[in-house]
Design a protein around this motif. Sequence first.
Motif, PDB file in Angstrom:
ATOM      1  N   THR A 148       3.372  38.144  85.006  1.00  0.00           N
ATOM      2  CA  THR A 148       3.293  39.285  84.453  1.00  0.00           C
ATOM      3  C   THR A 148       4.030  40.138  84.855  1.00  0.00           C
ATOM      4  OG1 THR A 148       0.686  39.160  85.542  1.00  0.00           O
ATOM      5  CG2 THR A 148       1.065  38.938  83.331  1.00  0.00           C
ATOM      6  N   THR A 186      13.341  34.400  76.537  1.00  0.00           N
ATOM      7  CA  THR A 186      13.165  34.036  77.871  1.00  0.00           C
ATOM      8  C   THR A 186      12.073  33.308  77.305  1.00  0.00           C
ATOM      9  OG1 THR A 186      12.208  36.269  78.390  1.00  0.00           O
ATOM     10  CG2 THR A 186      10.875  33.783  78.842  1.00  0.00           C
ATOM     11  N   TYR A 187      11.729  32.274  76.454  1.00  0.00           N
ATOM     12  CA  TYR A 187      10.559  31.199  75.870  1.00  0.00           C
ATOM     13  C   TYR A 187      11.530  29.996  75.478  1.00  0.00           C
ATOM     14  CZ  TYR A 187       6.505  33.905  76.121  1.00  0.00           C
ATOM     15  OH  TYR A 187       5.581  34.504  76.900  1.00  0.00           O
ATOM     16  N   ILE A 219       5.597  32.143  83.366  1.00  0.00           N
ATOM     17  CA  ILE A 219       5.181  33.017  82.620  1.00  0.00           C
ATOM     18  C   ILE A 219       4.752  34.413  84.011  1.00  0.00           C
ATOM     19  CG2 ILE A 219       4.512  34.437  80.739  1.00  0.00           C
ATOM     20  CD1 ILE A 219       4.680  31.675  79.261  1.00  0.00           C
ATOM     21  N   ASP A 244       0.603  36.979  72.975  1.00  0.00           N
ATOM     22  CA  ASP A 244       0.484  37.597  74.755  1.00  0.00           C
ATOM     23  C   ASP A 244       0.542  36.748  75.966  1.00  0.00           C
ATOM     24  OD1 ASP A 244      -1.500  37.028  75.885  1.00  0.00           O
ATOM     25  OD2 ASP A 244      -3.152  38.259  73.878  1.00  0.00           O
ATOM     26  N   ARG A 245       0.722  37.064  77.343  1.00  0.00           N
ATOM     27  CA  ARG A 245       1.251  35.692  77.906  1.00  0.00           C
ATOM     28  C   ARG A 245      -0.022  35.533  78.430  1.00  0.00           C
ATOM     29  NH1 ARG A 245       5.754  37.422  81.052  1.00  0.00           N
ATOM     30  NH2 ARG A 245       7.261  39.733  79.716  1.00  0.00           N
ATOM     31  N   ARG A 294       0.551  30.799  78.259  1.00  0.00           N
ATOM     32  CA  ARG A 294      -0.189  30.445  79.143  1.00  0.00           C
ATOM     33  C   ARG A 294      -0.892  29.263  79.374  1.00  0.00           C
ATOM     34  NH1 ARG A 294       1.262  35.303  82.784  1.00  0.00           N
ATOM     35  NH2 ARG A 294      -0.835  35.869  82.357  1.00  0.00           N
ATOM     36  N   ASP A 324      12.315  38.105  74.059  1.00  0.00           N
ATOM     37  CA  ASP A 324      11.558  37.087  74.218  1.00  0.00           C
ATOM     38  C   ASP A 324      12.201  35.606  73.784  1.00  0.00           C
ATOM     39  OD1 ASP A 324       8.960  37.979  75.029  1.00  0.00           O
ATOM     40  OD2 ASP A 324       8.233  39.114  72.859  1.00  0.00           O
TER      41      ASP A 324
END
Lengths: 171, 171
Positions: free
Chosen positions: B171, A142-143, B169, B104-105, B109, A139
């Motif tokens: 899934t 990613t971020y 982002i 969570d994603r 978002r 994570d």
Amino acid sequence: MSLRHALLGLLVDKPASGYDLLKDFAGSLANVWPATQSQIYTELTKMAAAELITVTDAGPRGRKEYALTDAGLAELRHWLTEIPPNRPQRSDVLLRVFFLGVVDREQAREYLRGLAEKARQEHEELVGILERTDWEGGDLATYGRLALEYGLRFTDTRREWAEWAVDRIRT
Amino acid sequence: MSLRHALLGLLVDKPASGYDLLKDFAGSLANVWPATQSQIYTELTKMAAAELITVTDAGPRGRKEYALTDAGLAELRHWLTEIPPNRPQRSDVLLRVFFLGVVDREQAREYLRGLAEKARQEHEELVGILERTDWEGGDLATYGRLALEYGLRFTDTRREWAEWAVDRIRT
DNA sequence: TCCGCCATGTAAGCGGTTACATGATTGT
DNA sequence: ACAATCATGTAACCGCTTACATGGCGGA
């Protein structure tokens, strides 16, 4: 009180000592939320007292390893999603731009050229980080990549703006 | 100590009282260097003691009008050209981005969509200022225009980045 | 007369910076 | 033996925020 949340965020990944966290702040977080040694140790002590973190291990040289508690994780999530980011942004750079009229035009242009050059340098540094880093998995990768992209675009925009501004100051 | 220089900069244009200056900070400087009433009055008193400004007139209701001294103007010029702008920029927005992995994603978002929307709104506000303002003549107009352009480009870049980040982002 | 604006000042508290202070351990 | 690194803690000071506090003046 975002230093607290920065520390919580780093501790999500893995338990760490104040000294470990200090290195994170010197590295990836340096451009986002700088913090000093003094500040970090003081805050960790307060957070332990508030039971957002706990000491899970003690190493040599008085090393204390902290880990996130459930309350700490809950606090981090709460801050992330529910606290409005309302920090008023001060910019002494822009403040100077506002008052550039008190020096002559050539000095004003010189100042703006300096800004452009500095933006270019910062951009290059970030490109360096982009190329040197492994962005696969995790994570934080990613971020962190999103945060880096922000920096890349921002420094580029800043350079373009400064170059445009130099041109606008005509004699 | 940039509040001091902001006040000096405003007093270049014309003498003013604390109350007058307060309104400048609520207006054009709000996005560059916010300051509160409390802070302004305290700083003006200190600046008068340091002889960077002097009381030139007294109006009704205890109003005190301040004007720049030669020392004040010199200090402003010195700050403009010789003091490196070294303020470390903190961003609680980016800090949150760094730690978006703990929600969570979809929530991540959602957060980024909110940033995009906020940037869009800020951009529109600045466009409003651009259209409503007379940019002819005067140093403050000339250089204020540069500062505004910075805001316009920055908010636009920020929106584009946030939209890009939402897309990334997956899934 | 009374409300809104003009106008200034002070005090408590917080987060951040700089500097000081101490000492243990590891590797060469 | 010594230097570099690991490791933590504290104190003074500064700028900013929030809140409290006071009162004069002008227009409806």
